[in-house]
Design an enzyme around this catalytic site. Structure first.
Site, PDB file in Angstrom:
ATOM      1  N   TYR A 189     -11.493   1.412  -2.973  1.00 58.21           N
ATOM      2  CA  TYR A 189     -10.232   0.847  -3.482  1.00 58.21           C
ATOM      3  C   TYR A 189     -10.536  -0.380  -4.345  1.00 58.21           C
ATOM      4  CZ  TYR A 189      -5.899  -1.853  -3.604  1.00 58.21           C
ATOM      5  OH  TYR A 189      -4.816  -2.588  -4.032  1.00 58.21           O
ATOM      6  N   LYS A 240      -9.701  -1.315  -8.599  1.00 53.27           N
ATOM      7  CA  LYS A 240      -9.012  -2.472  -9.165  1.00 53.27           C
ATOM      8  C   LYS A 240      -9.920  -3.213 -10.158  1.00 53.27           C
ATOM      9  CE  LYS A 240      -5.123  -1.653  -7.172  1.00 53.27           C
ATOM     10  NZ  LYS A 240      -3.941  -1.261  -7.957  1.00 53.27           N
TER      11      LYS A 240
HETATM   12  N1  LIG Z   1       0.541  -4.760  -0.865  1.00 47.19           N
HETATM   13  C1  LIG Z   1      -0.593  -5.371  -1.096  1.00 47.19           C
HETATM   14  O1  LIG Z   1      -1.162  -6.046  -0.241  1.00 47.19           O
HETATM   15  C2  LIG Z   1      -1.238  -5.267  -2.472  1.00 47.19           C
HETATM   16  C3  LIG Z   1      -2.163  -6.252  -2.850  1.00 47.19           C
HETATM   17  C4  LIG Z   1      -2.742  -6.170  -4.115  1.00 47.19           C
HETATM   18  C5  LIG Z   1      -2.412  -5.126  -4.957  1.00 47.19           C
HETATM   19  N2  LIG Z   1      -1.513  -4.170  -4.559  1.00 47.19           N
HETATM   20  C6  LIG Z   1      -1.182  -3.110  -5.502  1.00 47.19           C
HETATM   21  O2  LIG Z   1       0.204  -3.165  -5.783  1.00 47.19           O
HETATM   22  C7  LIG Z   1       0.661  -1.875  -6.165  1.00 47.19           C
HETATM   23  C8  LIG Z   1       1.924  -1.539  -5.392  1.00 47.19           C
HETATM   24  O3  LIG Z   1       1.605  -1.489  -4.014  1.00 47.19           O
HETATM   25  P1  LIG Z   1       2.653  -1.773  -2.842  1.00 47.19           P
HETATM   26  O4  LIG Z   1       1.964  -2.663  -1.902  1.00 47.19           O
HETATM   27  O5  LIG Z   1       3.960  -2.123  -3.419  1.00 47.19           O
HETATM   28  O6  LIG Z   1       2.667  -0.327  -2.147  1.00 47.19           O
HETATM   29  P2  LIG Z   1       3.855   0.623  -1.655  1.00 47.19           P
HETATM   30  O7  LIG Z   1       3.174   1.676  -0.874  1.00 47.19           O
HETATM   31  O8  LIG Z   1       4.957  -0.176  -1.058  1.00 47.19           O
HETATM   32  O9  LIG Z   1       4.418   1.219  -3.018  1.00 47.19           O
HETATM   33  C9  LIG Z   1       3.669   2.092  -3.819  1.00 47.19           C
HETATM   34  C10 LIG Z   1       4.608   3.131  -4.392  1.00 47.19           C
HETATM   35  O10 LIG Z   1       3.811   3.989  -5.234  1.00 47.19           O
HETATM   36  C11 LIG Z   1       4.227   5.318  -4.999  1.00 47.19           C
HETATM   37  N3  LIG Z   1       3.136   6.236  -5.348  1.00 47.19           N
HETATM   38  C12 LIG Z   1       2.022   6.477  -4.620  1.00 47.19           C
HETATM   39  N4  LIG Z   1       1.286   7.415  -5.252  1.00 47.19           N
HETATM   40  C13 LIG Z   1       1.958   7.754  -6.368  1.00 47.19           C
HETATM   41  C14 LIG Z   1       1.712   8.685  -7.410  1.00 47.19           C
HETATM   42  N5  LIG Z   1       0.626   9.467  -7.412  1.00 47.19           N
HETATM   43  N6  LIG Z   1       2.611   8.786  -8.410  1.00 47.19           N
HETATM   44  C15 LIG Z   1       3.735   8.018  -8.407  1.00 47.19           C
HETATM   45  N7  LIG Z   1       4.014   7.132  -7.455  1.00 47.19           N
HETATM   46  C16 LIG Z   1       3.130   7.002  -6.444  1.00 47.19           C
HETATM   47  C17 LIG Z   1       4.598   5.378  -3.524  1.00 47.19           C
HETATM   48  O11 LIG Z   1       5.452   6.486  -3.252  1.00 47.19           O
HETATM   49  C18 LIG Z   1       5.275   4.025  -3.314  1.00 47.19           C
HETATM   50  O12 LIG Z   1       6.668   4.106  -3.559  1.00 47.19           O
HETATM   51  C19 LIG Z   1      -0.509  -0.927  -5.931  1.00 47.19           C
HETATM   52  O13 LIG Z   1      -1.165  -0.696  -7.158  1.00 47.19           O
HETATM   53  C20 LIG Z   1      -1.405  -1.708  -4.986  1.00 47.19           C
HETATM   54  O14 LIG Z   1      -2.748  -1.312  -5.101  1.00 47.19           O
HETATM   55  C21 LIG Z   1      -0.903  -4.240  -3.328  1.00 47.19           C
END
Ligand SMILES: NC(=O)c1ccc[n+]([C@@H]2O[C@H](COP(=O)([O-])OP(=O)(O)OC[C@H]3O[C@@H](n4cnc5c(N)ncnc54)[C@H](O)[C@@H]3O)[C@@H](O)[C@H]2O)c1
Length: 249
Positions: A153, A157
């Protein structure tokens, strides 16, 4: 004047978490928004919550046909596309790197990295013809300061950050800006996957590594995305903006 008045934005993964916060914030600031998510019910519910300024679209961001369909539906509904936020992302559960199987590795790279290539193919020609555009890619502190257990993962990024910078220099002559956000661990459904197990001890361990002493929220990430997407950031491209409470220092 609202900060995104008249703009049209497509936000992936906006059925939940950070993406939903970004969609709601962009709409509040005057944008019309296409909410794209693999979870169709979540995309539709998010759009209904926002109202007439939003449409919900089902798409898997790792599939070219879905991506092209989502961009076409956005154009059909709103007539143009100014901003793409590549936010959809997934992770393997926190565990030793050798325990992650090949199909899971491939899936994480397809959703987190290939999707940006696919959206570039679908949206950059439009932005080039408009003579302007903004692309915001959601990276992570995981790509800047990787920790054990999330190796593959973390690597996606790192790719997101490098793609952002390379796209930014290549597209700058056409006035297309490309920026990334690097959030620290946030209060979303993905958090449990990052921690491996959601226990008070694990939560304390994560929070204690953040100098400002709390997890990020969808509103924190949306505020940063709003700035980068708005014309206030018209001289800013290629940045990877940490929204991390000092985590990467
Ligand atoms: N939450 C954290 O701690 C965190 C930290 C750093 C970065 N991020 C990044 O932030 C972004 C959003 O994450 P989040 O925490 O809001 O997660 P989340 O799981 O709440 O939301 C992600 C959304 O993406 C959708 N999704 C997943 N696979 C998909 C696909 N193939 N096509 C279309 N939609 C898809 C899911 O259905 C979900 O609604 C991601 O890129 C994640 O890597 C999250």
């Amino acid at each position: 004047m609202k900060r995104l008045e008249g703009k049209v934005a497509l936000i992936t993964g906006a059925g939940s978490g950070f993406g939903l916060g970004i969609a709601e914030t962009f709409a509040r600031e005057g944008a019309r928004v296409a909410i794209v998510d693999i979870n169709e019910a979540a995309a539709r519910a998010a759009a209904e919550g926002i109202g007439a300024a939003a449409i919900g679209l089902a798409a898997d961001v790792s599939k070219a046909s879905d991506v092209n369909r989502a961009v076409a539906a956005t154009l059909a509904a709103f007539g143009k596309l100014d901003i793409v936020v590549n936010n959809a992302g997934i992770s393997h559960r926190n565990r030793p790197m050798l325990e992650v199987e090949e199909d899971e590795f491939d899936r994480v790279f397809a959703v987190n990295v290939k999707s940006i290539y696919l959206f570039a193919k679908a949206a950059v020609p439009l932005m080039q013809s408009q003579g302007r555009g903004v692309i915001i890619n959601v990276g992570s502190t995981a790509g800047l300061r990787p920790r054990p257990g999330l190796t593959w993962y973390n690597s996606t990024k790192g790719a997101v950050h490098t793609m952002t910078k390379s796209m930014a220099v290549e597209l700058a002559p056409q006035r297309i800006r490309v920026c990334a956000l690097a959030p620290v661990a946030g209060e979303t459904p993905l958090l449990a996957t990052f921690m491996g197990e959601d226990t008070p001890e694990k939560r304390a361990l994560f929070v204690n590594s953040i100098p400002l002493g709390r997890f990020s929220t969808p509103q924190d990430i949306a505020n940063a995305a709003l700035y980068l997407a708005s014309d206030e950031a018209s001289m800013i491209t290629g940045v990877v903006l940490e929204v991390d409470g000092g985590r990467c220092i």
